[in-house]
Design a protein around this motif. Structure first.
Motif, PDB file in Angstrom:
ATOM      1  N   GLY A  37       0.797  -1.220   0.000  1.00 14.62           N
ATOM      2  CA  GLY A  37       0.000   0.000   0.000  1.00 14.62           C
ATOM      3  C   GLY A  37       0.828   1.267   0.000  1.00 14.62           C
ATOM      4  O   GLY A  37       0.451   2.265   0.612  1.00 14.62           O
ATOM      5  N   VAL A  38       1.970   1.208  -0.696  1.00 14.79           N
ATOM      6  CA  VAL A  38       2.850   2.380  -0.768  1.00 14.79           C
ATOM      7  C   VAL A  38       3.208   2.654  -2.224  1.00 14.79           C
ATOM      8  O   VAL A  38       2.953   1.838  -3.111  1.00 14.79           O
ATOM      9  CB  VAL A  38       4.150   2.173   0.050  1.00 14.79           C
ATOM     10  CG1 VAL A  38       3.829   1.913   1.517  1.00 14.79           C
ATOM     11  CG2 VAL A  38       4.998   1.025  -0.529  1.00 14.79           C
ATOM     12  N   LYS A  39       3.814   3.800  -2.473  1.00 13.14           N
ATOM     13  CA  LYS A  39       4.319   4.115  -3.809  1.00 13.14           C
ATOM     14  C   LYS A  39       5.648   3.383  -4.016  1.00 13.14           C
ATOM     15  O   LYS A  39       6.381   3.123  -3.067  1.00 13.14           O
ATOM     16  CB  LYS A  39       4.511   5.623  -3.945  1.00 13.14           C
ATOM     17  CG  LYS A  39       3.202   6.406  -3.896  1.00 13.14           C
ATOM     18  CD  LYS A  39       3.449   7.850  -4.272  1.00 13.14           C
ATOM     19  CE  LYS A  39       2.169   8.667  -4.180  1.00 13.14           C
ATOM     20  NZ  LYS A  39       1.090   8.167  -5.037  1.00 13.14           N
ATOM     21  N   ASP A  40       5.943   3.090  -5.275  1.00 15.30           N
ATOM     22  CA  ASP A  40       7.186   2.378  -5.601  1.00 15.30           C
ATOM     23  C   ASP A  40       8.404   3.030  -4.952  1.00 15.30           C
ATOM     24  O   ASP A  40       9.276   2.343  -4.413  1.00 15.30           O
ATOM     25  CB  ASP A  40       7.410   2.351  -7.116  1.00 15.30           C
ATOM     26  CG  ASP A  40       6.368   1.529  -7.860  1.00 15.30           C
ATOM     27  OD1 ASP A  40       5.310   1.220  -7.279  1.00 15.30           O
ATOM     28  OD2 ASP A  40       6.626   1.197  -9.028  1.00 15.30           O
ATOM     29  N   ALA A  41       8.455   4.348  -5.011  1.00 11.95           N
ATOM     30  CA  ALA A  41       9.632   5.077  -4.512  1.00 11.95           C
ATOM     31  C   ALA A  41       9.892   4.818  -3.032  1.00 11.95           C
ATOM     32  O   ALA A  41      11.042   4.863  -2.583  1.00 11.95           O
ATOM     33  CB  ALA A  41       9.454   6.574  -4.757  1.00 11.95           C
ATOM     34  N   SER A  42       8.835   4.508  -2.272  1.00 13.99           N
ATOM     35  CA  SER A  42       9.002   4.256  -0.828  1.00 13.99           C
ATOM     36  C   SER A  42       9.862   3.034  -0.556  1.00 13.99           C
ATOM     37  O   SER A  42      10.538   2.958   0.478  1.00 13.99           O
ATOM     38  CB  SER A  42       7.636   4.056  -0.161  1.00 13.99           C
ATOM     39  OG  SER A  42       6.826   5.188  -0.326  1.00 13.99           O
ATOM     40  N   LEU A  43       9.855   2.080  -1.486  1.00 13.08           N
ATOM     41  CA  LEU A  43      10.612   0.852  -1.268  1.00 13.08           C
ATOM     42  C   LEU A  43      12.113   1.083  -1.316  1.00 13.08           C
ATOM     43  O   LEU A  43      12.883   0.384  -0.660  1.00 13.08           O
ATOM     44  CB  LEU A  43      10.237  -0.204  -2.323  1.00 13.08           C
ATOM     45  CG  LEU A  43       8.773  -0.644  -2.391  1.00 13.08           C
ATOM     46  CD1 LEU A  43       8.624  -1.725  -3.459  1.00 13.08           C
ATOM     47  CD2 LEU A  43       8.281  -1.142  -1.049  1.00 13.08           C
ATOM     48  N   TYR A  44      12.516   2.064  -2.102  1.00 13.40           N
ATOM     49  CA  TYR A  44      13.946   2.263  -2.350  1.00 13.40           C
ATOM     50  C   TYR A  44      14.697   2.863  -1.161  1.00 13.40           C
ATOM     51  O   TYR A  44      15.921   2.948  -1.189  1.00 13.40           O
ATOM     52  CB  TYR A  44      14.141   3.090  -3.623  1.00 13.40           C
ATOM     53  CG  TYR A  44      13.678   2.334  -4.843  1.00 13.40           C
ATOM     54  CD1 TYR A  44      14.468   1.330  -5.402  1.00 13.40           C
ATOM     55  CD2 TYR A  44      12.424   2.580  -5.402  1.00 13.40           C
ATOM     56  CE1 TYR A  44      14.026   0.614  -6.509  1.00 13.40           C
ATOM     57  CE2 TYR A  44      11.979   1.863  -6.504  1.00 13.40           C
ATOM     58  CZ  TYR A  44      12.781   0.880  -7.052  1.00 13.40           C
ATOM     59  OH  TYR A  44      12.340   0.159  -8.141  1.00 13.40           O
ATOM     60  N   ALA A  45      13.959   3.231  -0.120  1.00 11.89           N
ATOM     61  CA  ALA A  45      14.615   3.636   1.121  1.00 11.89           C
ATOM     62  C   ALA A  45      15.044   2.399   1.926  1.00 11.89           C
ATOM     63  O   ALA A  45      15.794   2.515   2.889  1.00 11.89           O
ATOM     64  CB  ALA A  45      13.669   4.494   1.956  1.00 11.89           C
ATOM     65  N   HIS A  46      14.566   1.218   1.492  1.00  7.02           N
ATOM     66  CA  HIS A  46      14.812  -0.008   2.258  1.00  7.02           C
ATOM     67  C   HIS A  46      15.543  -1.089   1.460  1.00  7.02           C
ATOM     68  O   HIS A  46      16.296  -1.877   2.035  1.00  7.02           O
ATOM     69  CB  HIS A  46      13.484  -0.556   2.778  1.00  7.02           C
ATOM     70  CG  HIS A  46      12.711   0.445   3.562  1.00  7.02           C
ATOM     71  ND1 HIS A  46      13.034   0.791   4.865  1.00  7.02           N
ATOM     72  CD2 HIS A  46      11.656   1.231   3.216  1.00  7.02           C
ATOM     73  CE1 HIS A  46      12.206   1.720   5.290  1.00  7.02           C
ATOM     74  NE2 HIS A  46      11.361   2.016   4.317  1.00  7.02           N
ATOM     75  N   VAL A  47      15.305  -1.144   0.150  1.00  4.59           N
ATOM     76  CA  VAL A  47      16.037  -2.063  -0.726  1.00  4.59           C
ATOM     77  C   VAL A  47      16.494  -1.277  -1.949  1.00  4.59           C
ATOM     78  O   VAL A  47      15.799  -0.371  -2.402  1.00  4.59           O
ATOM     79  CB  VAL A  47      15.181  -3.288  -1.145  1.00  4.59           C
ATOM     80  CG1 VAL A  47      14.804  -4.126   0.070  1.00  4.59           C
ATOM     81  CG2 VAL A  47      13.936  -2.872  -1.909  1.00  4.59           C
TER      82      VAL A  47
END
Length: 197
Positions: A37-47
Motif C-alpha cells: 500500500g505504498v508508492k514504488d519510490a518508498s521501497l527504495y529507502a529499504h532495498v
C-alpha cells in the motif's frame, strides 16, 4: 523519506509472499509496493533494487529452510537424519515455491548481508554434520553434499513442473530414492587414485 512502519524486513517478506504466489521471476517492485500500500519510490529507502530484493528473499528462505531442517534432524543420525533432512527440504519447496527458487537461483547478494546471514552457513554445517555420521571425509564429503543437493533439487523441480506423470506416485519414488541414497552413503565407493580435495 522512509514511510513509517516500512522496513527492509517487511519489504522482503512481502516480496517473498508474492514470489510464492506468482513465481520469483514475476515479482516486480511495483507489485510489492501495491501489496504494502505504498508508492514504488518508498521501497527504495529499504532495498536498492529488484536484484537486492531477490537477494534478501534468498537469504530469508535459506534461514527458514535451515531452521526447518535443523528441527527435523535434531537428535537423529544415519538414515533417520537423512530422511528427516530430505523431507524437510521437500516440504519447504512445496510450501514456498518462490522462496525455494530464490535459494537455488544464481542471485547476486550484497556481500555484507551475506556475511551476516546465518542460514547458508548453518545449512552447510548441518549437511556436513549429517554426512560425517556416515564416516565420510573429504573429498567424499563434498561429493556427497553435491549428490544430495542434486537429487533433492532435481526431484522437487521435476515434481513442481509436473514431470512425474507415471501412475506410480512421486511419494513412493521419493521413499525409494532416499533408501538408495542411504545405502550408497553407507557403502560409499573408495576414492580413485589421484582424487584430491
Amino acid at each position: 523519506m522512509a514511510r513509517a512502519g516500512l522496513t527492509a524486513q517487511r519489504v522482503t517478506l512481502a516480496g517473498a509472499e508474492l514470489a510464492d504466489e506468482v513465481g520469483l521471476d514475476r515479482v516486480t517492485m511495483s507489485q510489492v509496493a501495491r501489496r504494502l500500500g505504498v508508492k514504488d519510490a518508498s521501497l527504495y529507502a529499504h532495498v536498492r533494487n529488484l536484484e537486492d530484493l531477490r537477494g534478501r528473499i534468498a537469504l530469508l528462505a535459506a534461514d527458514e529452510k535451515t531452521i526447518r531442517i535443523a528441527e527435523a534432524t535434531s537428535g537423529r543420525a544415519g538414515r533417520e537424519a537423512l530422511v528427516a533432512y530430505a523431507d524437510a527440504w521437500r516440504a519447504y519447496a512445496h510450501a514456498h515455491p518462490g522462496r525455494y527458487t530464490a535459494t537455488q537461483a544464481p542471485i547476486r547478494i550484497d556481500p555484507e548481508l551475506a556475511a551476516n546471514a546465518a542460514g547458508p552457513r548453518r545449512a552447510v554445517e548441518l549437511t556436513y554434520g549429517m554426512l560425517r555420521a556416515y564416516g565420510l571425509a573429504e573429498p567424499d564429503l563434498t561429493d556427497a553434499v553435491r549428490l544430495l543437493r542434486s537429487t533433492f533439487h532435481g526431484f522437487v523441480a521435476l515434481e513442481a513442473a509436473g514431470g512425474f506423470a507415471h501412475e506410480r506416485s512421486p511419494q513412493q519414488s521419493w521413499i525409494r530414492a532416499l533408501d538408495a541414497l542411504h545405502t550408497l552413503l553407507e557403502h560409499w565407493p573408495p576414492s580413485r587414485e589421484g582424487d584430491s580435495a
